[in-house]
Design an enzyme around this catalytic site. Sequence first.
Site, mmCIF file in Angstrom:
data_model
loop_
_atom_site.group_PDB
_atom_site.id
_atom_site.type_symbol
_atom_site.label_atom_id
_atom_site.label_comp_id
_atom_site.label_asym_id
_atom_site.label_seq_id
_atom_site.Cartn_x
_atom_site.Cartn_y
_atom_site.Cartn_z
ATOM 1 N N ASP A 1 -40.881 -28.615 -37.293
ATOM 2 C CA ASP A 1 -41.020 -29.660 -36.535
ATOM 3 C C ASP A 1 -42.687 -30.191 -37.205
ATOM 4 O OD1 ASP A 1 -39.885 -30.772 -34.149
ATOM 5 O OD2 ASP A 1 -40.342 -29.297 -32.909
ATOM 6 N N LYS B 1 -29.183 -31.646 -32.373
ATOM 7 C CA LYS B 1 -29.750 -30.604 -33.365
ATOM 8 C C LYS B 1 -29.305 -29.819 -33.897
ATOM 9 C CE LYS B 1 -34.534 -31.818 -31.763
ATOM 10 N NZ LYS B 1 -35.447 -30.733 -31.036
ATOM 11 N N GLN C 1 -38.193 -25.376 -28.535
ATOM 12 C CA GLN C 1 -38.104 -26.295 -27.903
ATOM 13 C C GLN C 1 -38.669 -26.452 -26.674
ATOM 14 O OE1 GLN C 1 -35.880 -29.180 -28.994
ATOM 15 N NE2 GLN C 1 -37.324 -30.645 -27.452
#
Length: 268
Positions: free
Chosen positions: A107, A40, A84
Amino acid sequence: MLEEVRQGVARRVAGGGPRPHLSVVLVGHHPASETYVRHKHRDAEQVGITSSDHRLPETVSTEEVVELVGHLNADPAVSGILVQTPLPPQVATGVALEAVDPARDVDGLHPLNQGRLLRDEEALVACTPAGILRLLDDHQVEIEGRRAVVIGRSTIVGKPVAILLLRRNATVTVCHSRTRELDEISRQADILVAALGRPHFVRPEMVKEGAAVVDVGINPVDGKLRGDVDPAVAEKAGWLSPVPGGVGPMTRAMLMWNTLKAEQLRRP
Ligand code: NAD
């Protein structure tokens, strides 16, 4: 797609706008998560988005995760926040994800964004389902009026991709672990999305000739990655997005897209 994001970022910066910034919250040491997060940051660098890691120890409490996310929410320089997963078992994942400011939820996992998706409103959409639609569009796969079958009903992939296909006027059937006569249903699909996490589950006889098949599965088998679709399906399908490749890289690119989008929506 990364090139489009790079140009979008460059235009904003040239116009005097702040450079988008992605903040990643990483809890403990999970080898797969470490790899994902490294990717990322690399993607962000490639498109001119700055990024940072915010690490917490494995033993952290839900409250401590929420507190860190709260600090990031309050920082005007932060465009996108990503917690995460998986999180350690003592951390309530739902609570941690819901702590993220919906305007920075790159997300697309905050209930507000998921609700907006359901109501056909402007939303940050989860990267994998959004990436699947982009893949179909980039390959000129017609969606409107076609029969789409999604195998899998998770909150991250199956359900949102079904909603996105419905929004584009496909006729959508969602199959899952209790579905009966799945083969018969999948054979009717013009668009077949396999997101169940079972290596090579979809065999050629389950696929209609010429169908567009999207393989979402990532299953490690003997040190290799296998998709949910048997590669032999390629001989029958009109389109097949492979594993590795396809949805995985598209999901990564979509995170960059969402980071720019979050910045654009928050500070037009
Ligand atoms: P999940 O385990 O949350 O959900 C799996 C779904 O498949 C469930 O709804 C279940 O009902 C259904 N299912 C399980 N066995 C079935 C069977 N035999 N027949 C029919 N349906 C069945 O999984 P998920 O998080 O949605 O992920 C699915 C797969 O996609 C996994 O392999 C995951 O690693 C992969 N994935 C890939 C990406 C990417 O970026 N490429 C992103 C997310 C998930």
